[in-house]
Design an enzyme around this catalytic site. Structure first.
Site, PDB file in Angstrom:
ATOM      1  N   SER A  23      39.053 -38.630  43.662  1.00 13.70           N
ATOM      2  CA  SER A  23      39.216 -37.559  42.700  1.00 13.70           C
ATOM      3  C   SER A  23      38.991 -38.021  41.323  1.00 13.70           C
ATOM      4  O   SER A  23      37.787 -38.528  40.879  1.00 13.70           O
ATOM      5  CB  SER A  23      40.798 -36.979  42.813  1.00 13.70           C
ATOM      6  OG  SER A  23      40.601 -35.693  41.877  1.00 13.70           O
ATOM      7  N   HIS A  56      41.700 -29.242  43.217  1.00 11.18           N
ATOM      8  CA  HIS A  56      40.896 -29.050  44.329  1.00 11.18           C
ATOM      9  C   HIS A  56      40.797 -27.825  45.115  1.00 11.18           C
ATOM     10  O   HIS A  56      40.822 -27.891  46.237  1.00 11.18           O
ATOM     11  CB  HIS A  56      41.079 -30.385  45.332  1.00 11.18           C
ATOM     12  CG  HIS A  56      40.587 -31.576  44.343  1.00 11.18           C
ATOM     13  ND1 HIS A  56      39.450 -31.956  43.883  1.00 11.18           N
ATOM     14  CD2 HIS A  56      41.655 -32.653  43.999  1.00 11.18           C
ATOM     15  CE1 HIS A  56      39.507 -33.297  43.270  1.00 11.18           C
ATOM     16  NE2 HIS A  56      40.679 -33.476  43.421  1.00 11.18           N
TER      17      HIS A  56
END
Length: 307
Positions: free
Chosen positions: A94, A203
């Protein structure tokens, strides 16, 4: 000398903790804090030494702090010539993707820091506009988690798979009630549910406004035309330049992080015989040992680890 190819991996948000810069303060690489401060307008040294746990829960500050420690650790490892084999690829979880891109030579530290700051602000604003949360399901196969999430969503609740971290560890993201329903049903698939202390539904489609804002920043920050391969979160494929990090970085905010598959790309397709985690904590090392138990992984979370 061990000449097995090395892959560098960088952790993401959630690994931050109070005073996590303290072990690095007396190293020459600590001077990177000044460069990141200038690029972002934040006092990074103060953030890494004095920020409270509550401050570090703030999405934008959490991301800057983790990125900064990762960059200090990487710079110090390079300065000490600590890698005793060729570094052939990078990947980050990420937020960690920006540290990976910097280590790979795609962005300068200052440019990447400005992107991380823009990303963190955009995600914080998107979270403020639409409340969401995340949780991790432990011990259930991915297929069972995907089926459960689809069932809950079919009943009208917003929830999606956000991270495929390792066998038996999948993160879900979405509305508070959607994630809550998945938590309630977790025992039905033999899973333990752990709620994550995050500021939003990362996400997931809830981050679409943040993706738009980040796209603008990415378009204004071209990556180097060639760099070490970086395995992208969104498709677990390696990219080594001129590949459209604007699109990959934008998609990452609303798409699942395919970490398990990314590690298999590093150790399979790219031939990394060892992986080195650079940054706070040892979260990625734990995941990697579950994904590829036979691959050596070490964590550099302090200068002592470089010895």
């Amino acid at each position: 000398m061990d000449q097995r190819p090395i892959g560098l991996v960088f952790p993401g948000q959630g690994t931050q903790r109070q005073a996590m810069g303290a072990p690095w303060r007396d190293t020459p690489s600590w001077e990177i804090t000044a460069e990141i401060s200038e690029a972002t307008g934040e006092d990074i040294a103060d953030l890494l030494l004095n920020a409270s746990t509550e401050q570090l829960r703030r999405t934008d500050l959490a991301q800057l702090s983790v990125f900064s420690v990762a960059m200090i650790a990487h710079a110090e490892a390079v300065r000490r010539e600590a890698f005793d084999g060729p570094v052939v690829a990078c990947a980050g979880h990420s937020l960690g993707e920006y540290a990976a891109l910097t280590a790979a030579g795609a962005f300068t530290v200052g440019a990447a820091a400005a992107l991380v700051a823009a990303r963190g602000r955009a995600m914080r604003e998107a979270s403020g506009a639409r409340e969401g949360t995340m949780g991790v399901l432990v011990a259930a196969p991915l297929e069972d988690v995907e089926q459960l999430v689809a069932t809950v969503r079919d009943k009208g609740a917003d929830v999606w798979v956000a991270n495929v971290n390792a066998p038996g560890q999948t993160v879900v993201s979405g509305a508070v009630d959607g994630v809550g329903r998945v938590a309630d049903e977790a025992p039905s698939i033999g899973a333990k549910f752990i709620r994550l202390q995050v500021g939003g539904a990362f996400h997931s489609p809830y981050m679409a406004p943040a993706a738009e804002a980040l796209a603008t920043a990415l378009k204004e920050t071209p990556a180097a035309p060639r760099h070490l391969p970086v395995v992208a979160n969104v498709d677990a494929r390696p990219y080594d330049g001129d590949c459209g990090w604007t699109e990959l970085g934008t998609r990452q905010l609303t798409s699942p992080v395919l970490w398990e598959e990314s590690v298999r790309t590093l150790t399979g397709t790219l031939g990394c015989g060892r992986l080195v985690e650079l940054g706070p904590g040892r979260t990625l090392a734990g995941l990697i040992r579950r994904i590829v138990p036979d691959v050596e992984v070490v964590s550099v979370d302090s200068p002592a680890a470089l010895d």
